[in-house]
Scaffold this motif. Structure first.
Motif, PDB file in Angstrom:
ATOM      1  N   THR A  14      67.713  24.830  34.282  1.00  0.00           N
ATOM      2  CA  THR A  14      67.073  26.084  34.295  1.00  0.00           C
ATOM      3  C   THR A  14      65.853  26.160  33.137  1.00  0.00           C
ATOM      4  O   THR A  14      65.881  25.298  32.417  1.00  0.00           O
ATOM      5  CB  THR A  14      68.084  27.120  33.827  1.00  0.00           C
ATOM      6  OG1 THR A  14      68.476  26.638  32.438  1.00  0.00           O
ATOM      7  CG2 THR A  14      69.419  27.103  34.723  1.00  0.00           C
ATOM      8  N   PRO A  15      64.860  26.911  33.557  1.00  0.00           N
ATOM      9  CA  PRO A  15      64.722  27.648  34.737  1.00  0.00           C
ATOM     10  C   PRO A  15      64.626  27.085  36.150  1.00  0.00           C
ATOM     11  O   PRO A  15      63.568  26.244  36.128  1.00  0.00           O
ATOM     12  CB  PRO A  15      63.684  28.714  34.206  1.00  0.00           C
ATOM     13  CG  PRO A  15      62.910  27.960  33.559  1.00  0.00           C
ATOM     14  CD  PRO A  15      63.808  27.261  32.804  1.00  0.00           C
TER      15      PRO A  15
ATOM     16  N   TRP B  83      61.918  24.072  37.447  1.00  0.00           N
ATOM     17  CA  TRP B  83      62.075  22.487  37.892  1.00  0.00           C
ATOM     18  C   TRP B  83      62.168  22.161  39.385  1.00  0.00           C
ATOM     19  O   TRP B  83      61.968  21.026  39.722  1.00  0.00           O
ATOM     20  CB  TRP B  83      63.558  22.273  37.350  1.00  0.00           C
ATOM     21  CG  TRP B  83      63.721  22.120  35.857  1.00  0.00           C
ATOM     22  CD1 TRP B  83      64.285  23.042  34.935  1.00  0.00           C
ATOM     23  CD2 TRP B  83      63.345  21.108  35.059  1.00  0.00           C
ATOM     24  NE1 TRP B  83      63.882  22.807  33.778  1.00  0.00           N
ATOM     25  CE2 TRP B  83      63.610  21.478  33.463  1.00  0.00           C
ATOM     26  CE3 TRP B  83      62.579  20.099  35.284  1.00  0.00           C
ATOM     27  CZ2 TRP B  83      63.132  20.814  32.527  1.00  0.00           C
ATOM     28  CZ3 TRP B  83      62.210  19.214  34.169  1.00  0.00           C
ATOM     29  CH2 TRP B  83      62.692  19.445  32.805  1.00  0.00           C
TER      30      TRP B  83
ATOM     31  N   TYR C 297      54.749  25.566  35.825  1.00  0.00           N
ATOM     32  CA  TYR C 297      54.600  27.065  35.208  1.00  0.00           C
ATOM     33  C   TYR C 297      53.706  27.764  35.911  1.00  0.00           C
ATOM     34  O   TYR C 297      54.393  29.088  36.292  1.00  0.00           O
ATOM     35  CB  TYR C 297      54.132  26.720  33.597  1.00  0.00           C
ATOM     36  CG  TYR C 297      55.208  26.393  32.781  1.00  0.00           C
ATOM     37  CD1 TYR C 297      56.430  26.990  32.795  1.00  0.00           C
ATOM     38  CD2 TYR C 297      54.974  25.471  31.811  1.00  0.00           C
ATOM     39  CE1 TYR C 297      57.335  26.897  31.814  1.00  0.00           C
ATOM     40  CE2 TYR C 297      55.743  25.095  30.754  1.00  0.00           C
ATOM     41  CZ  TYR C 297      56.981  25.766  30.802  1.00  0.00           C
ATOM     42  OH  TYR C 297      57.949  25.551  29.757  1.00  0.00           O
TER      43      TYR C 297
ATOM     44  N   ALA D 256      55.637  28.511  39.398  1.00  0.00           N
ATOM     45  CA  ALA D 256      56.670  29.389  39.141  1.00  0.00           C
ATOM     46  C   ALA D 256      56.125  30.889  38.851  1.00  0.00           C
ATOM     47  O   ALA D 256      56.786  31.687  39.634  1.00  0.00           O
ATOM     48  CB  ALA D 256      57.381  28.639  37.932  1.00  0.00           C
TER      49      ALA D 256
ATOM     50  N   ASP E 136      57.204  33.651  41.241  1.00  0.00           N
ATOM     51  CA  ASP E 136      58.437  34.893  40.758  1.00  0.00           C
ATOM     52  C   ASP E 136      57.798  36.157  41.155  1.00  0.00           C
ATOM     53  O   ASP E 136      56.598  36.582  41.116  1.00  0.00           O
ATOM     54  CB  ASP E 136      58.477  34.474  39.354  1.00  0.00           C
ATOM     55  CG  ASP E 136      59.518  35.167  38.706  1.00  0.00           C
ATOM     56  OD1 ASP E 136      60.582  34.487  38.777  1.00  0.00           O
ATOM     57  OD2 ASP E 136      59.302  36.335  38.441  1.00  0.00           O
TER      58      ASP E 136
ATOM     59  N   CYS F  23      58.600  38.639  37.042  1.00  0.00           N
ATOM     60  CA  CYS F  23      57.827  38.789  35.796  1.00  0.00           C
ATOM     61  C   CYS F  23      56.798  39.893  35.912  1.00  0.00           C
ATOM     62  O   CYS F  23      56.301  40.252  37.107  1.00  0.00           O
ATOM     63  CB  CYS F  23      56.874  37.626  35.772  1.00  0.00           C
ATOM     64  SG  CYS F  23      58.003  36.105  35.589  1.00  0.00           S
TER      65      CYS F  23
ATOM     66  N   GLY G 196      62.762  26.231  29.021  1.00  0.00           N
ATOM     67  CA  GLY G 196      63.329  27.195  29.306  1.00  0.00           C
ATOM     68  C   GLY G 196      62.818  28.138  28.184  1.00  0.00           C
ATOM     69  O   GLY G 196      62.366  29.588  28.410  1.00  0.00           O
TER      70      GLY G 196
ATOM     71  N   TRP H 245      59.039  29.046  28.811  1.00  0.00           N
ATOM     72  CA  TRP H 245      58.906  29.920  30.048  1.00  0.00           C
ATOM     73  C   TRP H 245      59.403  31.540  29.459  1.00  0.00           C
ATOM     74  O   TRP H 245      58.629  32.411  29.960  1.00  0.00           O
ATOM     75  CB  TRP H 245      59.936  29.465  31.088  1.00  0.00           C
ATOM     76  CG  TRP H 245      60.142  30.564  32.207  1.00  0.00           C
ATOM     77  CD1 TRP H 245      61.462  31.112  32.479  1.00  0.00           C
ATOM     78  CD2 TRP H 245      59.302  30.869  33.236  1.00  0.00           C
ATOM     79  NE1 TRP H 245      61.071  32.123  33.635  1.00  0.00           N
ATOM     80  CE2 TRP H 245      59.926  31.792  34.178  1.00  0.00           C
ATOM     81  CE3 TRP H 245      58.025  30.070  33.651  1.00  0.00           C
ATOM     82  CZ2 TRP H 245      59.191  32.240  35.331  1.00  0.00           C
ATOM     83  CZ3 TRP H 245      57.487  30.914  34.807  1.00  0.00           C
ATOM     84  CH2 TRP H 245      58.122  31.810  35.577  1.00  0.00           C
ATOM     85  N   LYS H 246      60.510  31.501  28.831  1.00  0.00           N
ATOM     86  CA  LYS H 246      60.953  32.843  28.361  1.00  0.00           C
ATOM     87  C   LYS H 246      59.698  33.437  27.609  1.00  0.00           C
ATOM     88  O   LYS H 246      59.365  34.566  27.572  1.00  0.00           O
ATOM     89  CB  LYS H 246      62.096  32.799  27.542  1.00  0.00           C
ATOM     90  CG  LYS H 246      62.367  33.932  26.745  1.00  0.00           C
ATOM     91  CD  LYS H 246      63.634  34.023  26.110  1.00  0.00           C
ATOM     92  CE  LYS H 246      64.394  35.301  25.440  1.00  0.00           C
ATOM     93  NZ  LYS H 246      65.655  34.912  24.656  1.00  0.00           N
TER      94      LYS H 246
ATOM     95  N   THR I 267      56.291  34.428  29.836  1.00  0.00           N
ATOM     96  CA  THR I 267      56.671  35.634  30.621  1.00  0.00           C
ATOM     97  C   THR I 267      56.659  36.882  29.498  1.00  0.00           C
ATOM     98  O   THR I 267      56.073  38.007  29.856  1.00  0.00           O
ATOM     99  CB  THR I 267      57.898  35.729  31.220  1.00  0.00           C
ATOM    100  OG1 THR I 267      59.100  35.409  30.392  1.00  0.00           O
ATOM    101  CG2 THR I 267      58.114  34.532  32.473  1.00  0.00           C
TER     102      THR I 267
END
Length: 488
Positions: A9-10, A14, A123, A126, A130, A133, A474, A477-478, A481
């Motif tokens: 994850t996320p 991956w 990234y 993604a 996504d 977001c 992860g 990424w957190k 966003t």
């Protein structure tokens, strides 16, 4: 594709990282990855443009409620440094990377992983895909050919992007926010050796193999006591010059990339029968020096004296030319030249003795200079040019790329420093680095750009030991966003 990677994850990151790892993307061999990106943009119904240099920019509209937010540019490069262990036999031009989960890390099978800068590509893909977001208008800028001279950034068409907030995803330590970097240039040379076709009867041919050096990114790791097998090869040849041995050089090779510290080198030496132990004596002496100089970094270093098993050469450097080659190699500097006066502990100026290759009676040399102070970098380049020209070499020096000077005021920097502790629970570190980033060039081309660089944990970039920290992916990424949501 390794199914273990897809369980991480996320998952959206991956999935894309695993997919691009199947696509060849060495510097200057980026056609396949660019074609893949265009297919993705079209499948997602995104607007995109490509400039003459090959750079791609895809735009994603703002989410509901963020229509008035400023456009944010996310940026990274699609190419990677392609290195592998001796004997691996990987064909980077057509074979996929083999990804391996190794505890809390992801690495490749005895090749570079391409996390530098595949993480940025993953990234951005993604974010483009996504739908959860929250963000303003996004412009994802995929640049080409960063690793061999930043030519993509240098050739960027400024009209490709409209935003004036830029997040570069090409850094390797979570919580470290880069606001400046060194500039750089390369100095290459060709030195014509004198050869003849006569070798005294009874002389034997040897291969002196320097291996076990750790190598690494010449901007990130140049300050560490990792050594350089080309430097040690120069010291070895100097020992031969100072001995009473009769010898001649016929092969010399080491290094492959201007921005990677070499890991291996090879000498081909013809030796008179009476001097059979001289090579081993020189090897032993250089290894003793390395143990003192490199400490634990010398534990895997080896200098092996072996019978020559390659094709038998038909020409040899003359004795005088062999000595001249030894003198030239041992005279070239490598490592830290000066520390920063403004940023304690930071390397200001350095040189990487990157590539040396004897081919068709010509010795080819490549060195890479970096500095956060333009005048100091230029002075080091002049000194290296002088050494080379005094030896009779023809020299070429590239224009290089500019340093990225930290902005006095930056809302983006302040916001990152404020948000990181909220996400990670640890303080943010705002700093500058010695490695080169495209931000310096992009800042020149796009006046008024507020820029920052950050990324997940990557170790041993530009080597077959490169690895990517799973948990850090992860965490970043957190943070990313949350940052995009806060940039209203």
């Amino acid at each position: 594709m390794n199914p273990e990677i897809l369980k991480l994850t996320p998952a959206i990151f991956w999935k894309h990282f695993a997919r691009i790892s199947e696509i060849p993307r060495c510097s200057k061999n980026e056609a396949a990855i660019l074609a893949f990106l265009k297919e993705q943009f079209q499948a997602w119904g995104l607007e995109w443009r490509q400039d003459a240099a090959g750079n791609l920019c895809a735009r994603k509209p703002p989410t509901a409620g963020f229509e008035a937010s400023p456009a944010v540019v996310l940026q990274g490069h699609v190419d990677m440094v392609c290195e592998q262990d001796t004997g691996r036999g990987h064909d980077f031009s057509c074979e996929p990377l083999t990804l391996i989960r190794d505890g809390s890390w992801v690495r490749a099978d005895r090749t570079t992983l391409g996390a530098d800068n595949g993480v940025a590509v993953a990234y951005m893909l993604a974010l483009l895909e996504d739908k959860s977001c929250r963000h303003g208008p996004l412009e994802c800028l995929f640049t080409v050919d960063e690793e061999t001279g930043l030519s993509g950034a240098l050739g960027l068409d400024p009209s490709l992007v409209t935003g004036r907030i830029l997040i570069n995803l090409d850094s390797d330590l979570p919580g470290e926010f880069i606001t400046g970097c060194a500039g750089g240039s390369t100095t290459s040379a060709e030195w014509n050796a004198q050869t003849d076709a006569v070798l005294e009867p009874g002389w034997k041919l040897f291969k002196v193999f320097f291996h076990g050096w750790r190598g690494g990114h010449s901007g990130v790791l140049i300050h560490e006591p990792r050594g350089n097998p080309l430097v040690s090869a120069g010291a070895f040849l100097r020992e031969m010059v100072n001995s009473a041995a009769s010898w001649r050089l016929f092969a010399l090779k080491g290094g492959d990339k201007h921005n990677a510290i070499p890991r291996e080198a090879v000498l081909g030496i013809a030796l008179a029968p009476k001097d059979g132990e001289q090579l081993r004596s020189a090897s032993k002496k250089i290894l003793q020096i390395l143990e003192r100089e490199l400490g634990e970094h010398a534990q895997n270093v080896q200098i092996e004296v072996l019978p020559w098993e390659g094709p038998v050469p038909t020409r040899w450097l003359t004795p005088s030319s062999s000595i001249q080659a030894a003198s030239l190699l041992s005279a070239l500097p490598h490592g830290v030249h000066a520390l920063s006066q403004q940023w304690p502990g930071l390397v200001e100026t350095s040189n990487n003795l990157a590539v040396v290759k004897l081919k068709d009676e010509v010795l080819h040399l490549v060195t890479s200079q970096r500095s956060s102070v333009a005048s100091q970098g230029a002075e080091l380049s002049r000194k290296i040019r002088t050494i080379l020209e005094k030896a009779g070499a023809s020299v070429k020096q590239a224009d290089g790329y500019p340093a990225w000077t930290p902005a006095k005021f930056s809302r983006l920097r302040d916001l990152c420093a404020e948000l990181w502790p909220q996400v990670a629970g640890t303080p943010a570190s705002v700093t500058v680095i010695h490695a080169g980033l495209e931000c310096g060039i992009l800042g020149d081309k796009l006046p008024g750009m507020d820029m920052i660089s950050f990324g997940p944990l990557i170790e041993e970039a530009h080597t077959p030991h490169e690895r990517l920290g799973i948990d850090s992916v992860g965490l970043v990424w957190k943070f990313l966003t949350k940052l995009l949501e806060a940039l209203k």
